[in-house]
Design a protein around this motif. Structure first.
Motif, mmCIF file in Angstrom:
data_model
loop_
_atom_site.group_PDB
_atom_site.id
_atom_site.type_symbol
_atom_site.label_atom_id
_atom_site.label_comp_id
_atom_site.label_asym_id
_atom_site.label_seq_id
_atom_site.Cartn_x
_atom_site.Cartn_y
_atom_site.Cartn_z
ATOM 1 N N LEU A 11 -33.121 8.912 -5.173
ATOM 2 C CA LEU A 11 -33.215 9.652 -3.918
ATOM 3 C C LEU A 11 -34.069 10.897 -4.083
ATOM 4 O O LEU A 11 -34.901 11.217 -3.223
ATOM 5 C CB LEU A 11 -31.824 10.029 -3.418
ATOM 6 C CG LEU A 11 -31.782 10.907 -2.155
ATOM 7 C CD1 LEU A 11 -32.520 10.241 -0.999
ATOM 8 C CD2 LEU A 11 -30.339 11.232 -1.764
ATOM 9 N N HIS A 12 -33.897 11.608 -5.188
ATOM 10 C CA HIS A 12 -34.694 12.809 -5.422
ATOM 11 C C HIS A 12 -36.183 12.472 -5.459
ATOM 12 O O HIS A 12 -37.019 13.190 -4.891
ATOM 13 C CB HIS A 12 -34.266 13.466 -6.738
ATOM 14 C CG HIS A 12 -34.990 14.736 -7.038
ATOM 15 N ND1 HIS A 12 -35.844 14.880 -8.106
ATOM 16 C CD2 HIS A 12 -35.009 15.925 -6.382
ATOM 17 C CE1 HIS A 12 -36.351 16.098 -8.110
ATOM 18 N NE2 HIS A 12 -35.856 16.756 -7.088
ATOM 19 N N GLU A 50 -24.176 24.112 1.671
ATOM 20 C CA GLU A 50 -24.760 23.393 0.539
ATOM 21 C C GLU A 50 -25.025 21.948 0.933
ATOM 22 O O GLU A 50 -24.125 21.256 1.402
ATOM 23 C CB GLU A 50 -23.793 23.444 -0.641
ATOM 24 C CG GLU A 50 -24.234 22.744 -1.887
ATOM 25 C CD GLU A 50 -23.184 22.813 -2.956
ATOM 26 O OE1 GLU A 50 -23.448 23.409 -4.022
ATOM 27 O OE2 GLU A 50 -22.079 22.261 -2.749
ATOM 28 N N HIS A 51 -26.267 21.495 0.753
ATOM 29 C CA HIS A 51 -26.574 20.098 1.035
ATOM 30 C C HIS A 51 -27.827 19.677 0.281
ATOM 31 O O HIS A 51 -28.578 20.503 -0.249
ATOM 32 C CB HIS A 51 -26.749 19.854 2.535
ATOM 33 C CG HIS A 51 -27.770 20.727 3.186
ATOM 34 N ND1 HIS A 51 -27.451 21.883 3.842
ATOM 35 C CD2 HIS A 51 -29.117 20.605 3.284
ATOM 36 C CE1 HIS A 51 -28.549 22.448 4.322
ATOM 37 N NE2 HIS A 51 -29.576 21.691 3.999
ATOM 38 N N ILE A 52 -28.046 18.383 0.237
ATOM 39 C CA ILE A 52 -29.255 17.843 -0.370
ATOM 40 C C ILE A 52 -30.453 18.256 0.490
ATOM 41 O O ILE A 52 -30.376 18.223 1.719
ATOM 42 C CB ILE A 52 -29.143 16.310 -0.473
ATOM 43 C CG1 ILE A 52 -28.058 15.938 -1.499
ATOM 44 C CG2 ILE A 52 -30.476 15.671 -0.857
ATOM 45 C CD1 ILE A 52 -27.735 14.462 -1.546
ATOM 46 N N LEU A 124 -25.766 7.011 -1.009
ATOM 47 C CA LEU A 124 -25.962 7.675 -2.297
ATOM 48 C C LEU A 124 -24.736 7.423 -3.168
ATOM 49 O O LEU A 124 -23.632 7.890 -2.848
ATOM 50 C CB LEU A 124 -26.170 9.178 -2.094
ATOM 51 C CG LEU A 124 -26.301 10.011 -3.375
ATOM 52 C CD1 LEU A 124 -27.491 9.564 -4.207
ATOM 53 C CD2 LEU A 124 -26.393 11.494 -3.037
ATOM 54 N N ASP A 125 -24.918 6.699 -4.242
ATOM 55 C CA ASP A 125 -23.801 6.339 -5.110
ATOM 56 C C ASP A 125 -23.281 7.590 -5.830
ATOM 57 O O ASP A 125 -24.021 8.245 -6.553
ATOM 58 C CB ASP A 125 -24.260 5.297 -6.131
ATOM 59 C CG ASP A 125 -23.105 4.554 -6.775
ATOM 60 O OD1 ASP A 125 -21.973 4.620 -6.254
ATOM 61 O OD2 ASP A 125 -23.338 3.874 -7.806
ATOM 62 N N GLY A 126 -22.024 7.909 -5.601
ATOM 63 C CA GLY A 126 -21.438 9.107 -6.193
ATOM 64 C C GLY A 126 -21.544 10.336 -5.327
ATOM 65 O O GLY A 126 -20.940 11.367 -5.628
ATOM 66 N N GLY A 127 -22.330 10.264 -4.254
ATOM 67 C CA GLY A 127 -22.412 11.353 -3.284
ATOM 68 C C GLY A 127 -22.928 12.657 -3.853
ATOM 69 O O GLY A 127 -23.666 12.699 -4.848
ATOM 70 N N LEU A 128 -22.526 13.739 -3.213
ATOM 71 C CA LEU A 128 -23.008 15.060 -3.610
ATOM 72 C C LEU A 128 -22.555 15.427 -5.021
ATOM 73 O O LEU A 128 -23.265 16.136 -5.746
ATOM 74 C CB LEU A 128 -22.523 16.111 -2.608
ATOM 75 C CG LEU A 128 -23.137 17.503 -2.731
ATOM 76 C CD1 LEU A 128 -24.638 17.464 -2.482
ATOM 77 C CD2 LEU A 128 -22.474 18.472 -1.763
ATOM 78 N N LYS A 129 -21.387 14.942 -5.426
ATOM 79 C CA LYS A 129 -20.898 15.210 -6.784
ATOM 80 C C LYS A 129 -21.886 14.666 -7.814
ATOM 81 O O LYS A 129 -22.228 15.348 -8.785
ATOM 82 C CB LYS A 129 -19.516 14.586 -6.967
ATOM 83 C CG LYS A 129 -18.932 14.759 -8.349
ATOM 84 C CD LYS A 129 -17.561 14.100 -8.452
ATOM 85 C CE LYS A 129 -16.990 14.219 -9.863
ATOM 86 N NZ LYS A 129 -15.674 13.542 -9.969
ATOM 87 N N LEU A 138 -30.386 21.911 -4.492
ATOM 88 C CA LEU A 138 -29.592 21.954 -3.273
ATOM 89 C C LEU A 138 -30.231 22.929 -2.295
ATOM 90 O O LEU A 138 -30.963 23.842 -2.693
ATOM 91 C CB LEU A 138 -28.159 22.379 -3.583
ATOM 92 C CG LEU A 138 -27.325 21.344 -4.342
ATOM 93 C CD1 LEU A 138 -26.102 22.005 -4.973
ATOM 94 C CD2 LEU A 138 -26.902 20.209 -3.427
ATOM 95 N N ALA A 139 -29.943 22.724 -1.024
ATOM 96 C CA ALA A 139 -30.455 23.601 0.026
ATOM 97 C C ALA A 139 -29.292 24.181 0.800
ATOM 98 O O ALA A 139 -28.163 23.687 0.725
ATOM 99 C CB ALA A 139 -31.392 22.833 0.950
#
Length: 292
Positions: A11-12, A50-52, A124-129, A138-139
């Motif tokens: 994703l990044h 806090e978010h992607i 997203l596998d595993g999510g934000l963690k 992070l933004a």
């Protein structure tokens, strides 16, 4: 069709690609302190904090829900869903990725909703963690959200993704084929744990497959072979339609995602789940264990 799951690094790498829309589906649901203790709040404040990068907050409590229903997170009408998704800018999306900041259930719920409306997405596998564990950026704040075009969204409603109370009753009464599957924990299923809902226990005849058992210690979905063992042959290899439920149709969505990864067809989610069912004293519930 994109893969169901995407890794944080993938994703990044994709963040700079045109046509990517990232949706944060987080909701805050407090642990119950006593029976009937149901406290839910939008995840918008946490998204602001806090978010992607580029992620937009998808509100499952209001904008992507039928707020006139008697239970939370009710499936919105196609018209309501199209308007909310247009505001999120998905009309021009080539790839949609959904995540949340908790156990992944909220992301699975939005993924299943989108899938039922003919919109392909990944989770997203595993999510934000998992994103944090990968030391990815992070933004914060509204300014991190890209401009949203708001172009009209064309949806195609696919039947068979959702069940209602009448569908569950038909299975329960033997008037329709199907296997009822509760995705809540063993304690909630058996009635030994404090519940958010009006009554303890489960719908009679249900199998119990706790959704949390479908994840590893890092919060990622198990590998397919391990998923198949956790779900069991009755679900994975059977031919009966599966009607999944939990408290509000959220944990059940993670089970639906896992079954979809394994190629299982004939899966639906009871949208009202126990929040609707347990509130009606005329509908049967039972406690204790049932055969696996």
């Amino acid at each position: 069709m994109p893969d169901i799951l995407i890794s944080p690094n993938a994703l990044h790498h994709a963040l700079q690609q045109p046509g990517l829309v990232v949706l944060d589906a987080s909701v805050e649901l407090a642990a119950a302190q006593f029976d009937g203790d149901y406290r839910v709040a939008s995840g918008h404040a946490a998204w602001l904090a806090e978010h992607i990068p580029t992620a937009r907050h998808a509100d499952l409590t209001r904008e992507l829900a039928d707020t006139a229903a008697s239970y939370s997170f009710a499936l919105p009408s196609p018209t309501e869903a199209a308007a909310a998704l247009a505001r999120l800018g998905i009309a021009e999306a080539r790839h949609i990725v959904v995540y949340d900041r908790h156990e992944g259930f909220w992301a699975a719920r939005l993924w299943w909703m989108l899938r039922s409306l003919g919109v392909a997405a990944s989770v997203l596998d595993g999510g934000l963690k998992a994103w944090r564990q990968a030391n990815l950026p992070l933004a914060r704040g509204e300014q991190a959200q890209p401009g949203v075009a708001g172009s009209p969204v064309s949806l195609t409603v696919h039947p068979g993704y959702w069940a209602n109370r009448e569908d569950v009753l038909a299975v329960l009464d033997g008037q329709a084929p199907g296997t009822l599957v509760c995705a809540l924990s063993k304690g909630l299923f058996e009635g030994s744990a404090v519940t958010r809902y009006a009554r303890r226990g489960h719908i009679p005849g249900s199998l119990n497959r706790p959704a949390r058992q479908l994840f590893d210690e890092q919060g990622r979905y198990l590998a397919p072979d391990a998923l198949a063992r956790a779900l069991g042959p009755a679900l994975v290899e059977g031919t009966q339609p599966l009607v999944l439920y939990c408290g509000g149709g959220i944990s059940a969505a993670a089970t639906a995602l896992a079954l979809t990864r394994l190629g299982r067809q004939g899966v639906s989610i009871y949208d009202g789940s126990l929040q609707e069912w347990a509130a009606d004293p005329a509908l049967p519930m039972t406690t204790g264990a049932t055969p696996a």
